[in-house]
Design a protein around this motif. Structure first.
Motif, short mmCIF file in Angstrom:
data_model
loop_
_atom_site.label_atom_id
_atom_site.label_comp_id
_atom_site.label_asym_id
_atom_site.label_seq_id
_atom_site.Cartn_x
_atom_site.Cartn_y
_atom_site.Cartn_z
N SER A 84 51.30 127.15 -41.07
CA SER A 84 51.43 125.70 -41.19
C SER A 84 50.07 125.04 -41.28
O SER A 84 49.90 124.00 -41.94
CB SER A 84 52.22 125.14 -40.00
N GLN A 87 48.49 125.85 -44.92
CA GLN A 87 49.03 125.05 -46.03
C GLN A 87 48.49 123.62 -46.02
O GLN A 87 48.60 122.92 -47.03
CB GLN A 87 50.54 125.06 -46.02
N ASN A 132 55.64 131.22 -48.99
CA ASN A 132 54.94 129.94 -48.94
C ASN A 132 54.30 129.64 -50.30
O ASN A 132 53.60 130.48 -50.87
CB ASN A 132 53.86 129.98 -47.85
#
Length: 254
Positions: A84, A87, A132
């Motif tokens: 997280s 990104q 992702n």
């Protein structure tokens, strides 16, 4: 793309980071030990304390174009938190170091297309990166690691019997690990999964007897198994896609 961060400057990560410095990269490197910070700085690596299980923010460490993840952690929650943060960072490309331990021993040659053990946490972590879309990831599944102070002659020295003597060895030298990582970056080879293993697969008995005798140790003792379980890791994809030739391919010459 000349900025790179190496998450985990241990047995593999530190010499990898040094090789990036020698190649002209600006390198950040992480450790979980304050004592190792000075050691990293002394060789030109910009040091950071990073422990993904502590759920801290790693903004400055992730202010980089390329991130190589070379930690042994299998903390899925920790990796979810790390991803997280990635990104939302400057990171564009990730290399995630995984392991051929994701493959079961089912007495066959294993390629990247073969089924993996879904209960292995590495498989879950691989999938987090693979799914992702905020950055590009290449996953490298390294076989058993050796090189430097990590010599197979020193394994099983406590008198334990070595299992599966008729099985086959899947190993890769640290120098090959480092060169493969460089080739992936140099050839801009992303969104791939690669096995990385020497193409030579002696039996475990042949390999460990040779390893021990080469260091002047007594020959090892093996378990006698009625049910032989083995796997042979294929590196044909990495040879074909990257044109890679292994530096240490004859495992009887370690």
């Amino acid at each position: 793309m000349n900025n790179i961060s190496v998450l985990g400057c241990g047995w593999l990560g530190k010499p990898l980071a040094i090789s990036f410095l020698e190649a002209g990269f600006i390198v950040k490197g992480s450790t979980t030990s304050e004592e190792k910070m000075t050691d990293l700085a002394s060789v030109g690596i910009e040091p950071y304390l990073v422990n993904i299980s502590e759920f801290e923010e790693f903004d400055e460490f992730l202010n980089t174009a390329i991130l190589v993840i070379a930690i042994t952690s299998k903390d899925v929650d920790g990796f979810e938190n790390l991803i997280s943060q990635i990104q939302n960072s400057a990171v564009q490309k990730v290399i995630f170091i995984s392991s051929t331990s994701v493959y079961p021993r089912i007495n066959k040659i294993m390629t990247e297309e073969d089924a993996v053990m879904t209960k292995n946490p590495l498989v879950a972590i691989e999938n987090l990166f693979r799914e992702n879309t905020f950055f590009e990831t290449t996953i490298i599944r390294f076989a058993g690691l050796f090189g430097g102070e990590r010599h197979p002659a020193n394994w099983f020295k406590d008198g334990r019997k070595i299992p599966q003597p008729k099985g086959f060895v899947n190993m890769i030298h640290r120098e090959d690990c480092i060169e493969i990582i460089h080739e992936i970056i140099n050839q801009n080879c992303w969104n791939e999964t690669f096995n990385a293993c020497a193409t030579h697969h002696p039996t475990r008995e042949e390999f460990y007897v040779n390893a021990r005798i080469s260091k002047g140790f007594a020959a090892p003792v093996f378990e006698e198994n009625d049910n032989v379980e083995w796997k042979i890791i294929s590196s044909k994809k990495i040879q074909n896609v990257l044109g890679y030739e292994f530096i240490h391919d004859n495992l009887m010459k370690i």
